[in-house]
Design a protein around this motif. Sequence first.
Motif, PDB file in Angstrom:
ATOM      1  N   ALA A  76      -6.740   4.881  19.840  1.00 18.93           N
ATOM      2  CA  ALA A  76      -5.862   5.864  19.211  1.00 18.93           C
ATOM      3  C   ALA A  76      -4.515   5.866  19.924  1.00 18.93           C
ATOM      4  N   ILE A  77      -3.448   5.960  19.135  1.00 20.96           N
ATOM      5  CA  ILE A  77      -2.095   6.035  19.680  1.00 20.96           C
ATOM      6  C   ILE A  77      -1.429   7.284  19.130  1.00 20.96           C
ATOM      7  N   ALA A  78      -0.825   8.054  20.038  1.00 18.13           N
ATOM      8  CA  ALA A  78      -0.075   9.246  19.656  1.00 18.13           C
ATOM      9  C   ALA A  78       1.293   9.179  20.324  1.00 18.13           C
ATOM     10  N   PHE A  79       2.306   9.602  19.597  1.00 20.54           N
ATOM     11  CA  PHE A  79       3.655   9.697  20.150  1.00 20.54           C
ATOM     12  C   PHE A  79       3.996  11.164  20.281  1.00 20.54           C
ATOM     13  N   ALA A  80       4.352  11.576  21.507  1.00 23.62           N
ATOM     14  CA  ALA A  80       4.684  12.971  21.806  1.00 23.62           C
ATOM     15  C   ALA A  80       3.591  13.916  21.300  1.00 23.62           C
ATOM     16  N   GLY A  81       2.336  13.498  21.458  1.00 24.45           N
ATOM     17  CA  GLY A  81       1.207  14.327  21.070  1.00 24.45           C
ATOM     18  C   GLY A  81       0.855  14.278  19.588  1.00 24.45           C
ATOM     19  N   ASP A  82       1.645  13.571  18.798  1.00 22.90           N
ATOM     20  CA  ASP A  82       1.419  13.476  17.356  1.00 22.90           C
ATOM     21  C   ASP A  82       0.627  12.200  17.047  1.00 22.90           C
ATOM     22  N   PRO A  83      -0.643  12.331  16.638  1.00 28.62           N
ATOM     23  CA  PRO A  83      -1.443  11.138  16.340  1.00 28.62           C
ATOM     24  C   PRO A  83      -0.793  10.302  15.238  1.00 28.62           C
ATOM     25  N   ARG A  84      -0.646   8.997  15.490  1.00 30.04           N
ATOM     26  CA  ARG A  84       0.005   8.132  14.527  1.00 30.04           C
ATOM     27  C   ARG A  84      -0.861   6.987  14.038  1.00 30.04           C
ATOM     28  N   TRP A  85      -1.762   6.530  14.902  1.00 35.43           N
ATOM     29  CA  TRP A  85      -2.555   5.347  14.537  1.00 35.43           C
ATOM     30  C   TRP A  85      -3.901   5.427  15.200  1.00 35.43           C
ATOM     31  N   ARG A  86      -4.923   4.979  14.453  1.00 30.46           N
ATOM     32  CA  ARG A  86      -6.286   4.984  14.993  1.00 30.46           C
ATOM     33  C   ARG A  86      -7.073   3.861  14.332  1.00 30.46           C
ATOM     34  N   ALA A  87      -7.921   3.226  15.121  1.00 26.94           N
ATOM     35  CA  ALA A  87      -8.827   2.203  14.592  1.00 26.94           C
ATOM     36  C   ALA A  87     -10.169   2.355  15.282  1.00 26.94           C
ATOM     37  N   THR A  88     -11.223   2.147  14.509  1.00 30.70           N
ATOM     38  CA  THR A  88     -12.583   2.193  15.040  1.00 30.70           C
ATOM     39  C   THR A  88     -13.292   0.927  14.643  1.00 30.70           C
ATOM     40  N   ARG A  89     -13.989   0.344  15.590  1.00 31.94           N
ATOM     41  CA  ARG A  89     -14.782  -0.864  15.344  1.00 31.94           C
ATOM     42  C   ARG A  89     -16.149  -0.692  15.980  1.00 31.94           C
ATOM     43  N   PRO A  90     -17.164  -1.294  15.379  1.00 30.83           N
ATOM     44  CA  PRO A  90     -18.475  -1.291  16.056  1.00 30.83           C
ATOM     45  C   PRO A  90     -18.390  -2.141  17.316  1.00 30.83           C
ATOM     46  N   LEU A  91     -19.073  -1.708  18.353  1.00 30.22           N
ATOM     47  CA  LEU A  91     -19.114  -2.511  19.577  1.00 30.22           C
ATOM     48  C   LEU A  91     -19.978  -3.743  19.343  1.00 30.22           C
ATOM     49  N   PRO A  92     -19.579  -4.858  19.950  1.00 32.70           N
ATOM     50  CA  PRO A  92     -20.393  -6.084  19.792  1.00 32.70           C
ATOM     51  C   PRO A  92     -21.765  -5.946  20.438  1.00 32.70           C
TER      52      PRO A  92
END
Length: 92
Positions: A76-92
């Motif tokens: 997850a990436i947030a700029f100044a506390g505002d969530p902007r991007w998220r990705a979820t993947r299954p663990l290998p």
Amino acid sequence: MPDHDFLFALELSDETPFDDLLKDVIQAVLAHVSFAPATVDELTRTLRGVLVKGAAGGERRCDVRFQARGGQFEIAIAFAGDPRWRATRPLP
């Protein structure tokens, strides 16, 4: 894959270009959870794009969070506390 859950987070406090140190940290975290090299490269490119776009838009503070939990890996990436991007993947 590690046999336990974990959380690794970075706070970038100023406009930061995607430099070699940050690239190495991201790749090390992704390799730690045993993602294949092609997946590591793909996610690194994607993260670079998100971070560069934020910096180009004048974003100063950026939080990057990597979390392994319950068989899933989330970035997850947030700029100044505002969530902007998220990705979820299954663990290998």
